[in-house]
Motif scaffolding. Structure first.
Motif, PDB file in Angstrom:
ATOM      1  N   GLU A   2       0.818  -1.203   0.000  1.00 14.64           N
ATOM      2  CA  GLU A   2       0.000   0.000   0.000  1.00 14.64           C
ATOM      3  C   GLU A   2       0.859   1.262   0.000  1.00 14.64           C
ATOM      4  OE1 GLU A   2      -3.352   2.236   2.674  1.00 14.64           O
ATOM      5  OE2 GLU A   2      -3.255   0.064   2.750  1.00 14.64           O
ATOM      6  N   PHE A   6       0.877   4.055  -2.886  1.00 14.43           N
ATOM      7  CA  PHE A   6       0.603   5.439  -2.551  1.00 14.43           C
ATOM      8  C   PHE A   6       1.705   6.358  -3.084  1.00 14.43           C
ATOM      9  CE2 PHE A   6       0.659   9.123   0.297  1.00 14.43           C
ATOM     10  CZ  PHE A   6      -0.622   9.581   0.062  1.00 14.43           C
ATOM     11  N   ASP A  29     -11.361  14.017   7.981  1.00 11.28           N
ATOM     12  CA  ASP A  29     -11.731  13.055   6.947  1.00 11.28           C
ATOM     13  C   ASP A  29     -10.599  12.773   5.965  1.00 11.28           C
ATOM     14  OD1 ASP A  29     -14.296  12.859   7.998  1.00 11.28           O
ATOM     15  OD2 ASP A  29     -15.066  14.473   6.721  1.00 11.28           O
ATOM     16  N   ALA A  31      -7.826  10.968   6.091  1.00 13.54           N
ATOM     17  CA  ALA A  31      -7.417   9.562   5.960  1.00 13.54           C
ATOM     18  C   ALA A  31      -8.432   8.781   5.139  1.00 13.54           C
ATOM     19  CB  ALA A  31      -7.241   8.930   7.338  1.00 13.54           C
ATOM     20  N   GLU A  32      -9.705   9.016   5.376  1.00 11.00           N
ATOM     21  CA  GLU A  32     -10.756   8.330   4.608  1.00 11.00           C
ATOM     22  C   GLU A  32     -10.725   8.773   3.147  1.00 11.00           C
ATOM     23  OE1 GLU A  32     -13.582   5.655   3.732  1.00 11.00           O
ATOM     24  OE2 GLU A  32     -12.577   5.851   5.669  1.00 11.00           O
ATOM     25  N   ARG A  33     -10.505  10.063   2.912  1.00 10.98           N
ATOM     26  CA  ARG A  33     -10.410  10.580   1.546  1.00 10.98           C
ATOM     27  C   ARG A  33      -9.247   9.925   0.805  1.00 10.98           C
ATOM     28  NH1 ARG A  33      -8.206  15.853   2.040  1.00 10.98           N
ATOM     29  NH2 ARG A  33      -6.297  14.639   1.966  1.00 10.98           N
ATOM     30  N   ASP A  34      -8.080   9.841   1.456  1.00  5.17           N
ATOM     31  CA  ASP A  34      -6.916   9.223   0.827  1.00  5.17           C
ATOM     32  C   ASP A  34      -7.167   7.750   0.526  1.00  5.17           C
ATOM     33  OD1 ASP A  34      -5.640  11.639   0.967  1.00  5.17           O
ATOM     34  OD2 ASP A  34      -4.407  11.107   2.706  1.00  5.17           O
ATOM     35  N   LYS A  35      -7.829   7.065   1.419  1.00  2.60           N
ATOM     36  CA  LYS A  35      -8.147   5.646   1.202  1.00  2.60           C
ATOM     37  C   LYS A  35      -9.053   5.493  -0.007  1.00  2.60           C
ATOM     38  CE  LYS A  35     -10.280   1.654   3.382  1.00  2.60           C
ATOM     39  NZ  LYS A  35     -11.007   1.163   4.533  1.00  2.60           N
ATOM     40  N   ARG A  36     -10.093   6.326  -0.107  1.00  2.00           N
ATOM     41  CA  ARG A  36     -10.993   6.253  -1.261  1.00  2.00           C
ATOM     42  C   ARG A  36     -10.251   6.579  -2.549  1.00  2.00           C
ATOM     43  NH1 ARG A  36     -14.452   9.285   2.007  1.00  2.00           N
ATOM     44  NH2 ARG A  36     -14.022  11.094   0.690  1.00  2.00           N
ATOM     45  N   TRP A  37      -9.356   7.566  -2.512  1.00  2.00           N
ATOM     46  CA  TRP A  37      -8.593   7.966  -3.686  1.00  2.00           C
ATOM     47  C   TRP A  37      -7.738   6.811  -4.200  1.00  2.00           C
ATOM     48  CZ3 TRP A  37      -3.169   9.398  -4.077  1.00  2.00           C
ATOM     49  CH2 TRP A  37      -2.846  10.004  -5.283  1.00  2.00           C
ATOM     50  N   ARG A  38      -7.039   6.125  -3.274  1.00  2.00           N
ATOM     51  CA  ARG A  38      -6.214   4.980  -3.675  1.00  2.00           C
ATOM     52  C   ARG A  38      -7.076   3.860  -4.253  1.00  2.00           C
ATOM     53  NH1 ARG A  38      -3.625   6.381   1.254  1.00  2.00           N
ATOM     54  NH2 ARG A  38      -4.742   4.756   2.348  1.00  2.00           N
ATOM     55  N   GLU A  39      -8.175   3.544  -3.597  1.00  5.46           N
ATOM     56  CA  GLU A  39      -9.053   2.477  -4.076  1.00  5.46           C
ATOM     57  C   GLU A  39      -9.637   2.813  -5.443  1.00  5.46           C
ATOM     58  OE1 GLU A  39     -11.865   2.071  -0.915  1.00  5.46           O
ATOM     59  OE2 GLU A  39     -10.495   0.867   0.314  1.00  5.46           O
TER      60      GLU A  39
END
Length: 81
Positions: A2, A6, A29, A31-39
């Protein structure tokens, strides 16, 4: 992997190969935004790393992984034709 993905995404974003629209979100938010961006990027990119980049040589190896010099295949083939 990951962290490697990234870093690759950050490079692609800096080189403007990937465009990311940023909605206004509070810092909580992030961390959640970055997770969605990577996914989202992983789901939208159907090509494998080896299809896009030519591995040149190994720079180093450590406990977190191995680092290589790579070239974008279109740039690599243009330089060597």
């Amino acid at each position: 992997y990951e962290a490697l993905i990234f870093r690759l995404l950050c490079f692609l974003r800096a080189s403007e190969e990937v465009r990311v629209d940023r909605p206004e979100t509070p810092a909580a938010d992030a961390a959640e935004r970055d997770k969605r961006w990577r996914e989202e990027f992983i789901q939208r990119n159907p090509r494998r790393f080896e299809e896009v980049y030519e591995m040149q040589r190994q720079l180093g190896k450590g406990s977190f992984g191995t680092c290589y010099i790579v070239s974008h295949k279109t740039e690599f083939s243009a330089l060597h034709t």
